[in-house]
Design a protein around this motif. Structure first.
Motif, PDB file in Angstrom:
ATOM      1  N   SER A 175      48.203  -4.498   2.015  1.00  0.00           N
ATOM      2  CA  SER A 175      48.886  -4.718   0.748  1.00  0.00           C
ATOM      3  C   SER A 175      48.755  -6.189   0.388  1.00  0.00           C
ATOM      4  O   SER A 175      48.340  -7.015   1.207  1.00  0.00           O
ATOM      5  CB  SER A 175      50.359  -4.335   0.869  1.00  0.00           C
ATOM      6  N   SER A 176      49.110  -6.546  -0.824  1.00  0.00           N
ATOM      7  CA  SER A 176      49.014  -7.944  -1.251  1.00  0.00           C
ATOM      8  C   SER A 176      49.859  -8.852  -0.366  1.00  0.00           C
ATOM      9  O   SER A 176      49.411  -9.925   0.054  1.00  0.00           O
ATOM     10  CB  SER A 176      49.457  -8.076  -2.706  1.00  0.00           C
ATOM     11  N   ASP A 187      52.623  -8.653  -7.956  1.00  0.00           N
ATOM     12  CA  ASP A 187      51.495  -8.241  -7.128  1.00  0.00           C
ATOM     13  C   ASP A 187      50.190  -8.846  -7.628  1.00  0.00           C
ATOM     14  O   ASP A 187      49.349  -9.258  -6.833  1.00  0.00           O
ATOM     15  CB  ASP A 187      51.387  -6.711  -7.112  1.00  0.00           C
ATOM     16  N   GLU A 188      50.024  -8.932  -8.945  1.00  0.00           N
ATOM     17  CA  GLU A 188      48.776  -9.480  -9.492  1.00  0.00           C
ATOM     18  C   GLU A 188      48.628 -10.964  -9.146  1.00  0.00           C
ATOM     19  O   GLU A 188      47.505 -11.454  -8.953  1.00  0.00           O
ATOM     20  CB  GLU A 188      48.720  -9.269 -10.998  1.00  0.00           C
ATOM     21  N   VAL A 205      44.948 -14.258  -3.061  1.00  0.00           N
ATOM     22  CA  VAL A 205      44.073 -13.719  -2.011  1.00  0.00           C
ATOM     23  C   VAL A 205      42.607 -13.858  -2.421  1.00  0.00           C
ATOM     24  O   VAL A 205      41.758 -14.267  -1.613  1.00  0.00           O
ATOM     25  CB  VAL A 205      44.419 -12.242  -1.721  1.00  0.00           C
ATOM     26  N   LEU A 262      49.812 -12.364  -6.348  1.00  0.00           N
ATOM     27  CA  LEU A 262      49.451 -12.395  -4.936  1.00  0.00           C
ATOM     28  C   LEU A 262      47.980 -12.052  -4.758  1.00  0.00           C
ATOM     29  O   LEU A 262      47.271 -12.690  -3.960  1.00  0.00           O
ATOM     30  CB  LEU A 262      50.325 -11.411  -4.142  1.00  0.00           C
ATOM     31  N   ARG A 263      47.512 -11.057  -5.501  1.00  0.00           N
ATOM     32  CA  ARG A 263      46.109 -10.661  -5.404  1.00  0.00           C
ATOM     33  C   ARG A 263      45.189 -11.775  -5.883  1.00  0.00           C
ATOM     34  O   ARG A 263      44.105 -11.993  -5.338  1.00  0.00           O
ATOM     35  CB  ARG A 263      45.859  -9.386  -6.213  1.00  0.00           C
TER      36      ARG A 263
END
Length: 246
Positions: free
Chosen positions: A201-202, A44-45, A51, A47-48
């Motif tokens: 969400s991511s 997730d980190e 973004v 993907l963030r």
């Protein structure tokens, strides 16, 4: 006050920036599409972080456009670095903010009920802001009794004995008013996009930003092709039908 030669220089500067920006945009699209393919394995980190970097990329574009507008706002309202097709889709020198909601709905069908409620609320807020900016732009036209902005810009750039010919329009006031409307429209675009991404969400944000990049680059490609076909027709070479379609 900017004369024609200055406008040409400004246009060349931003045109070079924009071409380089589009190259980076294509690289980001590759990253976004790659991330979508391995979305289940991605952290997730990571993907963030992707973004965040994409949003920063867009912010760089708006920051540079704001600097150009301060030097020649008329140029930004009729940008020569865009194709004629791209210019036909502009709303206050950029895409209409509401377009993002359509792209989000198409690219992220798995919104939960809470997200849909928040999106509907943000959509209505955006519509209200769009109408307010439309009204401000209309009042600018009325206050100067001016024809369309492009015509004003053309008159503004006419020369007589090497000097700019100013007609009965308060150019400085008009520039200031247009700069204000442009700044507010850009702020609406950026804040609305940030709020949309924040509610996702991511994985959803990656899909949404991928759809935005694909849309922009496709419009660019179509515009370049149409302009090339028109140029061939003018040169007597005819113009085939676009293989991409309309």
């Amino acid at each position: 006050m900017t004369n024609r030669s200055d406008s040409g220089s400004i246009s060349n500067i931003f045109g070079a920036f924009f071409e380089a920006w589009l190259v980076r945009q294509e690289h980001f699209l590759d990253e976004l599409l790659s991330a979508q393919q391995r979305i289940n394995e991605a952290r997730d980190e990571d993907l963030r972080d992707l973004v965040y970097r994409v949003l920063l990329h867009y912010q760089q574009y708006y920051d540079e456009k704001s600097r150009i507008a301060q030097r020649d706002v008329f140029l930004v309202f009729s940008p020569p670095w865009f194709t004629s097709f791209e210019r036909s889709l502009l709303w206050i020198a950029g895409y209409k903010p509401g377009l993002a909601f359509r792209l989000l709905t198409e690219s992220v069908p798995d919104l939960c009920d809470g997200q849909r409620v928040r999106m509907a609320r943000l959509m209505e807020e955006t519509r209200v802001e769009e109408r307010a900016l439309n009204d401000k732009l209309a009042k600018i036209h009325e206050s100067v009794a001016a024809p369309p902005l492009v015509d004003v810009a053309r008159r503004y750039g006419r020369f007589a004995n090497g000097e700019i010919v100013e007609e009965d329009v308060a150019i400085d006031e008009l520039q200031s008013a247009l700069e204000s409307v442009l700044a507010n429209s850009n702020l609406l675009r950026t804040t609305m996009a940030t709020k949309l991404v924040d509610m996702l969400s991511s994985a959803q944000a990656v899909r949404f930003l991928g759809a935005v990049a694909q849309f922009q680059l496709k419009i660019r490609s179509l515009g370049l092709e149409r302009d090339a076909n028109k140029q061939r027709e003018l040169n007597g070479g005819g113009g085939g039908k676009s293989p991409i379609g309309n």
